[in-house]
Design an enzyme around this catalytic site. Structure first.
Site, PDB file in Angstrom:
ATOM      1  N   ARG A 145      15.818  40.837  33.463  1.00  0.00           N
ATOM      2  CA  ARG A 145      16.345  39.858  32.502  1.00  0.00           C
ATOM      3  C   ARG A 145      15.966  40.170  31.052  1.00  0.00           C
ATOM      4  NH1 ARG A 145      17.349  35.143  35.558  1.00  0.00           N
ATOM      5  NH2 ARG A 145      18.870  34.542  33.959  1.00  0.00           N
ATOM      6  N   ARG A 191      13.908  30.331  31.379  1.00  0.00           N
ATOM      7  CA  ARG A 191      14.298  31.402  30.474  1.00  0.00           C
ATOM      8  C   ARG A 191      15.240  30.929  29.380  1.00  0.00           C
ATOM      9  NH1 ARG A 191      14.315  35.986  31.309  1.00  0.00           N
ATOM     10  NH2 ARG A 191      16.446  36.272  30.607  1.00  0.00           N
ATOM     11  N   CYS A 214      12.201  37.637  36.021  1.00  0.00           N
ATOM     12  CA  CYS A 214      12.135  36.563  37.019  1.00  0.00           C
ATOM     13  C   CYS A 214      12.453  37.194  38.364  1.00  0.00           C
ATOM     14  CB  CYS A 214      13.119  35.444  36.686  1.00  0.00           C
ATOM     15  SG  CYS A 214      14.803  35.878  37.057  1.00  0.00           S
ATOM     16  N   LYS A 260      24.793  22.646  34.598  1.00  0.00           N
ATOM     17  CA  LYS A 260      23.452  22.984  34.083  1.00  0.00           C
ATOM     18  C   LYS A 260      23.560  24.079  33.027  1.00  0.00           C
ATOM     19  CE  LYS A 260      20.865  26.018  36.470  1.00  0.00           C
ATOM     20  NZ  LYS A 260      20.345  27.173  35.708  1.00  0.00           N
ATOM     21  N   ASN A 261      24.358  25.110  33.316  1.00  0.00           N
ATOM     22  CA  ASN A 261      24.380  26.287  32.436  1.00  0.00           C
ATOM     23  C   ASN A 261      25.212  26.091  31.181  1.00  0.00           C
ATOM     24  OD1 ASN A 261      22.627  27.451  34.171  1.00  0.00           O
ATOM     25  ND2 ASN A 261      24.090  28.876  35.091  1.00  0.00           N
ATOM     26  N   ARG A 321      15.739  22.748  40.291  1.00  0.00           N
ATOM     27  CA  ARG A 321      16.046  23.212  38.932  1.00  0.00           C
ATOM     28  C   ARG A 321      17.534  23.111  38.650  1.00  0.00           C
ATOM     29  NH1 ARG A 321      13.673  28.742  37.073  1.00  0.00           N
ATOM     30  NH2 ARG A 321      14.894  27.985  35.329  1.00  0.00           N
ATOM     31  N   ASP A 343      26.316  33.629  40.762  1.00  0.00           N
ATOM     32  CA  ASP A 343      25.570  32.418  41.156  1.00  0.00           C
ATOM     33  C   ASP A 343      26.091  31.803  42.447  1.00  0.00           C
ATOM     34  OD1 ASP A 343      24.990  31.202  37.757  1.00  0.00           O
ATOM     35  OD2 ASP A 343      24.094  32.814  38.932  1.00  0.00           O
TER      36      ASP A 343
HETATM   37  C1  EPZ Z   1      23.245  33.136  32.712  1.00  0.00           C
HETATM   38  O1  EPZ Z   1      22.030  33.873  32.682  1.00  0.00           O
HETATM   39  C2  EPZ Z   1      23.037  32.024  33.718  1.00  0.00           C
HETATM   40  N1  EPZ Z   1      21.951  31.161  33.276  1.00  0.00           N
HETATM   41  C3  EPZ Z   1      22.701  32.625  35.089  1.00  0.00           C
HETATM   42  O2  EPZ Z   1      22.590  31.554  36.022  1.00  0.00           O
HETATM   43  C4  EPZ Z   1      23.862  33.521  35.522  1.00  0.00           C
HETATM   44  O3  EPZ Z   1      23.554  34.134  36.758  1.00  0.00           O
HETATM   45  C5  EPZ Z   1      24.093  34.606  34.460  1.00  0.00           C
HETATM   46  O4  EPZ Z   1      24.329  33.968  33.165  1.00  0.00           O
HETATM   47  C6  EPZ Z   1      25.285  35.491  34.781  1.00  0.00           C
HETATM   48  O5  EPZ Z   1      26.428  34.709  34.910  1.00  0.00           O
HETATM   49  C7  EPZ Z   1      22.195  30.245  32.304  1.00  0.00           C
HETATM   50  O6  EPZ Z   1      23.291  30.148  31.783  1.00  0.00           O
HETATM   51  C8  EPZ Z   1      21.050  29.376  31.914  1.00  0.00           C
HETATM   52  P1  EPZ Z   1      23.287  37.405  31.350  1.00  0.00           P
HETATM   53  P2  EPZ Z   1      21.799  34.995  31.518  1.00  0.00           P
HETATM   54  O7  EPZ Z   1      22.643  37.572  30.035  1.00  0.00           O
HETATM   55  O8  EPZ Z   1      22.464  34.565  30.281  1.00  0.00           O
HETATM   56  C9  EPZ Z   1      21.821  41.873  31.338  1.00  0.00           C
HETATM   57  C10 EPZ Z   1      21.578  30.274  37.696  1.00  0.00           C
HETATM   58  O9  EPZ Z   1      21.330  30.512  38.886  1.00  0.00           O
HETATM   59  N2  EPZ Z   1      21.310  41.628  29.976  1.00  0.00           N
HETATM   60  O10 EPZ Z   1      24.781  37.183  31.411  1.00  0.00           O
HETATM   61  O11 EPZ Z   1      20.356  35.322  31.480  1.00  0.00           O
HETATM   62  C11 EPZ Z   1      21.001  41.156  32.394  1.00  0.00           C
HETATM   63  O12 EPZ Z   1      19.872  41.930  32.743  1.00  0.00           O
HETATM   64  C12 EPZ Z   1      21.314  31.329  36.650  1.00  0.00           C
HETATM   65  O13 EPZ Z   1      22.065  29.196  37.253  1.00  0.00           O
HETATM   66  C13 EPZ Z   1      20.808  42.698  29.235  1.00  0.00           C
HETATM   67  O14 EPZ Z   1      20.775  43.828  29.705  1.00  0.00           O
HETATM   68  O15 EPZ Z   1      22.589  36.220  32.158  1.00  0.00           O
HETATM   69  C14 EPZ Z   1      21.969  41.015  33.532  1.00  0.00           C
HETATM   70  O16 EPZ Z   1      21.955  42.217  34.299  1.00  0.00           O
HETATM   71  C15 EPZ Z   1      20.708  32.592  37.258  1.00  0.00           C
HETATM   72  N3  EPZ Z   1      20.340  42.472  27.979  1.00  0.00           N
HETATM   73  C16 EPZ Z   1      23.328  40.894  32.849  1.00  0.00           C
HETATM   74  O17 EPZ Z   1      23.116  41.298  31.482  1.00  0.00           O
HETATM   75  C17 EPZ Z   1      20.360  41.216  27.407  1.00  0.00           C
HETATM   76  O18 EPZ Z   1      19.932  41.079  26.244  1.00  0.00           O
HETATM   77  C18 EPZ Z   1      23.881  39.493  32.826  1.00  0.00           C
HETATM   78  O19 EPZ Z   1      22.885  38.658  32.261  1.00  0.00           O
HETATM   79  C19 EPZ Z   1      20.874  40.141  28.166  1.00  0.00           C
HETATM   80  C20 EPZ Z   1      21.352  40.373  29.445  1.00  0.00           C
END
Ligand code: EPZ
Length: 418
Positions: free
Chosen positions: A121, A92, A116, A22-23, A396, A304
């Site tokens: 996020r 998102r 969320c 999915k991701n 989802r 995850d």
């Molecule tokens: C991706 O989310 C995945 N979703 C998430 O999977 C996964 O948990 C996550 O990566 C971490 O591996 C998809 O790929 C669609 P991040 P993403 O940006 O990209 C902080 C699932 O269950 N951050 O790596 O949103 C954020 O707050 C989902 O399949 C900032 O601070 O995750 C978090 O603490 C849930 N500023 C950390 O980085 C930003 O601009 C990691 O978030 C962006 C992120």
């Protein structure tokens, strides 16, 4: 809203095939906005989030066709350059439409995704990177409005190795003028799969999967015919299903090189794991031993799979310390597990799990995608009946999970809730 009803206590045995990731599918589908050519995708998972992404692409004006051989997206001409709030609110990842629209058409208007259940996020790293490449971004009425005549390559450092920010900025950089480097980039296999797809479209990318990615901009990208990599999180979920039910499951399509941390932790917990070229066999015999888990960016233990592992540790022998370092609120499954008889205490971003001899089935409620599957796993091992409500969270990210679990011998069914 449907619910999943499980009568626990059965050992799962047999073979299950994992879907496409999915991701990886979500950003790769959005990459089709970067070209006027037709893009064809195979091995897309049959999950709601993919459907939502295809709806978003069609809403923008792309031609989307879904037939037996695969899904095609043709964003030759678009009707609008705006992604509506109700779509971005439900998923998102829609926010990643902003960059491709901006890179190809010079402007875009996409709702900010908002928080969320698992955390705030933010998207600050996405916006900072776009601005470094010359985009003018402003937030008006909850929407990001972005403009750029011609994006310029830039040197970008991510404070956090954000998966989404890495994917977003990599996509945009493919059409920017000059060279972009993304330092402290996310290294997840889904990022690498996106880089493979963009390269197949004519992009010039090196370093994907390492912590510095270099992208040489090109004038235009062309179409592709691409198959999505297998879903390591779905694979890991079924591996943990074998562990928690004392089962024996062959997870076809699972790639051991993408699940190294998970394999090590399951082996440490006493599970036997056999890898081959086509998948991974997981055999559990007897009570699991408690292991400590600390979620980290890839190649660390994936956030995850944290909830799923916690379900297994709630029945393990001993005490397991589980630290969630990625998201600030990803322990909502704890309260529901404790209602099933688990003994888990949360202190900040750490959960102390004292293994109990038995979980008892109960009506529980899902709050997010991975918390919901954690409760399904707990229900598979619990004594009696567990009803997991709000399974729209589950749908989802998991395709027909009750059918896959039934085929492995579980007593599980989906019930339409009035
Ligand atoms: C991706 O989310 C995945 N979703 C998430 O999977 C996964 O948990 C996550 O990566 C971490 O591996 C998809 O790929 C669609 P991040 P993403 O940006 O990209 C902080 C699932 O269950 N951050 O790596 O949103 C954020 O707050 C989902 O399949 C900032 O601070 O995750 C978090 O603490 C849930 N500023 C950390 O980085 C930003 O601009 C990691 O978030 C962006 C992120």
């Amino acid at each position: 809203m449907d619910k999943i009803v499980i009568r626990g206590g059965r050992r799962l045995r047999g073979e299950v095939a994992v879907e496409g990731a999915k991701n990886a599918a979500l950003p790769i589908l959005l990459a089709s906005l970067l070209t006027a050519d037709r893009c064809v995708f195979h091995n897309l998972p049959h999950v709601v989030d993919v459907g939502t992404t295809l709806k978003l692409l069609a809403d923008l004006g792309a031609r989307v066709e879904d037939d037996a051989s695969g899904v095609s997206v043709h964003a030759e001409r678009l009707a609008r350059l705006e992604a509506q709030y109700d779509l971005v609110k439900t998923m998102r990842a829609s926010f990643l439409a902003l960059g491709p629209l901006l890179a190809r058409f010079g402007r875009a208007r996409v709702s900010t995704p908002g928080g969320c259940a698992i955390g705030s996020r933010p998207v600050d790293l996405h916006l900072e990177g776009l601005q470094k490449m010359g985009a003018r971004c402003r937030i008006v009425h909850g929407y990001v409005e972005a403009e750029a005549e011609r994006l310029q390559g830039a040197r970008i450092y991510l404070d956090v190795p954000s998966v989404g920010a890495t994917e977003h900025l990599m996509m945009v950089a493919t059409l920017a003028e000059g060279t972009t480097t993304i330092e402290h980039a996310a290294r997840e296999p889904e990022v690498v799969d996106l880089a493979h797809a963009l390269t197949a479209m004519g992009a010039r990318i090196t370093g994907a999967g390492e912590d510095m990615i270099t992208i040489e901009g090109v004038p235009a990208l062309h179409g592709l015919d691409f198959s999505i990599l297998p879903d390591r999180i779905e694979a890991g979920t079924f591996m943990i299903a074998a562990a928690i039910t004392n089962g024996d499951i062959y997870v076809r399509g699972a790639r051991a090189e993408h699940l190294h941390a998970v394999i090590l932790k399951l082996r440490e917990a006493g599970v036997e794991i056999k890898e081959d070229a086509d998948g991974i066999r997981v055999i559990a015999n007897g009570r699991l031993s408690s292991v400590d888990i600390r979620t980290m960016p890839y190649p660390g233990f994936p956030t995850d799979l944290q909830a799923q592992m916690m379900a297994a540790m709630s029945l393990a022998d001993g005490r397991s310390v589980i630290s969630e370092t990625i998201f600030e609120n990803r322990f909502m499954h704890v309260l529901e597990l404790n209602r099933m008889g688990a003994d888990i205490k949360v202190e900040g971003n750490t959960a102390i799990v004292r293994g109990v001899a038995m979980l008892s089935g109960a009506p529980v409620m899902a709050t997010d995608l991975r918390a919901s599957v954690c409760l399904v796993l707990a229900g598979l091992a619990a004594e009696g009946v567990t009803e997991v409500a709000r399974v729209y969270h589950l749908d989802r990210g998991y395709a027909h999970i009750e059918d896959k679990l039934s085929a492995l011998g579980a007593d599980v069914r989906r019930v339409q809730e009035r």
